[in-house]
Write a protein that holds these residues in place. Structure first.
Motif, PDB file in Angstrom:
ATOM      1  N   GLU A 122       4.267  10.350  -6.344  1.00 38.78           N
ATOM      2  CA  GLU A 122       5.450  10.837  -7.047  1.00 38.78           C
ATOM      3  C   GLU A 122       5.133  11.063  -8.524  1.00 38.78           C
ATOM      4  O   GLU A 122       5.522  12.096  -9.099  1.00 38.78           O
ATOM      5  CB  GLU A 122       6.611   9.840  -6.902  1.00 38.78           C
ATOM      6  N   LYS A 123       4.389  10.122  -9.130  1.00 38.18           N
ATOM      7  CA  LYS A 123       3.988  10.301 -10.532  1.00 38.18           C
ATOM      8  C   LYS A 123       3.096  11.528 -10.683  1.00 38.18           C
ATOM      9  O   LYS A 123       3.224  12.309 -11.623  1.00 38.18           O
ATOM     10  CB  LYS A 123       3.259   9.053 -11.044  1.00 38.18           C
ATOM     11  N   ARG A 124       2.180  11.684  -9.759  1.00 34.00           N
ATOM     12  CA  ARG A 124       1.285  12.865  -9.774  1.00 34.00           C
ATOM     13  C   ARG A 124       2.091  14.142  -9.630  1.00 34.00           C
ATOM     14  O   ARG A 124       1.838  15.118 -10.326  1.00 34.00           O
ATOM     15  CB  ARG A 124       0.256  12.724  -8.661  1.00 34.00           C
ATOM     16  N   GLN A 135       5.223  14.605 -10.453  1.00 34.37           N
ATOM     17  CA  GLN A 135       5.949  14.821 -11.707  1.00 34.37           C
ATOM     18  C   GLN A 135       5.014  15.322 -12.809  1.00 34.37           C
ATOM     19  O   GLN A 135       5.389  16.190 -13.596  1.00 34.37           O
ATOM     20  CB  GLN A 135       6.632  13.514 -12.139  1.00 34.37           C
ATOM     21  N   LYS A 136       3.815  14.754 -12.841  1.00 36.37           N
ATOM     22  CA  LYS A 136       2.837  15.196 -13.841  1.00 36.37           C
ATOM     23  C   LYS A 136       2.486  16.669 -13.633  1.00 36.37           C
ATOM     24  O   LYS A 136       2.431  17.453 -14.585  1.00 36.37           O
ATOM     25  CB  LYS A 136       1.578  14.325 -13.747  1.00 36.37           C
ATOM     26  N   ILE A 137       2.266  17.044 -12.380  1.00 37.98           N
ATOM     27  CA  ILE A 137       1.936  18.448 -12.067  1.00 37.98           C
ATOM     28  C   ILE A 137       3.105  19.343 -12.412  1.00 37.98           C
ATOM     29  O   ILE A 137       2.938  20.432 -12.986  1.00 37.98           O
ATOM     30  CB  ILE A 137       1.519  18.583 -10.588  1.00 37.98           C
ATOM     31  N   ALA A 138       4.330  18.894 -12.092  1.00 38.17           N
ATOM     32  CA  ALA A 138       5.520  19.684 -12.433  1.00 38.17           C
ATOM     33  C   ALA A 138       5.626  19.838 -13.948  1.00 38.17           C
ATOM     34  O   ALA A 138       5.956  20.923 -14.457  1.00 38.17           O
ATOM     35  CB  ALA A 138       6.771  19.026 -11.871  1.00 38.17           C
ATOM     36  N   GLY A 139       5.338  18.775 -14.699  1.00 38.67           N
ATOM     37  CA  GLY A 139       5.350  18.845 -16.164  1.00 38.67           C
ATOM     38  C   GLY A 139       4.294  19.809 -16.683  1.00 38.67           C
ATOM     39  O   GLY A 139       4.548  20.587 -17.606  1.00 38.67           O
ATOM     40  N   LEU A 174       0.809  -1.226   0.000  1.00 44.65           N
ATOM     41  CA  LEU A 174       0.000   0.000   0.000  1.00 44.65           C
ATOM     42  C   LEU A 174       0.842   1.276   0.000  1.00 44.65           C
ATOM     43  O   LEU A 174       0.632   2.142  -0.841  1.00 44.65           O
ATOM     44  CB  LEU A 174      -0.941   0.007   1.208  1.00 44.65           C
ATOM     45  N   PHE A 175       1.740   1.401   0.937  1.00 48.15           N
ATOM     46  CA  PHE A 175       2.471   2.659   1.074  1.00 48.15           C
ATOM     47  C   PHE A 175       3.358   2.910  -0.134  1.00 48.15           C
ATOM     48  O   PHE A 175       3.394   4.024  -0.669  1.00 48.15           O
ATOM     49  CB  PHE A 175       3.299   2.677   2.366  1.00 48.15           C
TER      50      PHE A 175
END
Length: 174
Positions: free
Chosen positions: A45-47, A49-53, A36-37
């Protein structure tokens, strides 16, 4: 120690259950963290990175938008300069055309005045010719009367006065 065990009720079974429960909690924690964690952290982390992109893309779009805006403003200034130049040129052409039209109108007016002067001179000449013809006819009439009447001085004076009156009347008629 017995007294202590009586208040809380510690015995070997309780300690054993507590140790096993602790071990189970740690095992459960590691298993949950693995299943889970870690996936949640990877998802976050993917989110991130997506937001940073997306933020970087938005910044690029904003920069491109500013560049387009500057380009359009520059183009508008150039178009405004061209429009001003065209208007200035049109104004010059209009003034040249106006001057040409005025000059043509002046020449035409001068021509009309010259024709009017010539016509006036012709009318004046015609009137003078008519007056000369009238004088000639009056003189011949007078000569005819003078010959016919074989005149004396009084008759001649009377005849001259009548002729002068007739000349005056014919002059005033013109």
């Amino acid at each position: 120690m017995e007294e202590f065990s009586r208040i809380i009720g510690f015995d070997w079974q309780l300690v054993h259950d507590m140790v096993l429960t602790g071990i189970n909690v740690f095992i459960l924690f590691f298993i949950l963290s693995y299943f889970l964690f870690n996936p949640v952290q990877e998802f976050l982390e993917k989110r991130r990175q997506k937001i940073a992109g997306q933020l970087a893309e938005a910044a690029d779009n904003q920069r491109a938008g500013r560049e387009l805006k500057e380009e359009y403003e520059k183009r508008l200034r150039e178009i405004q300069k061209e429009a001003d130049a065209i208007l200035t040129e049109a104004g010059k052409k209009a003034r040249i055309r106006e001057a040409r039209i005025l000059e043509e109108a002046r020449r035409e007016a001068a021509g009309i005045l010259k024709r009017a002067d010539r016509e006036m001179e012709l009318e004046k000449q015609k009137a003078m010719d008519e007056m000369k013809q009238e004088m000639i006819s009056i003189a011949s009439l007078m000569a005819g009367r003078a010959v016919a009447a074989a005149m004396n001085t009084e008759a001649q004076n009377r005849l001259i006065e009548e002729t002068l009156k007739e000349i005056d009347e014919s002059t005033w008629e013109l």
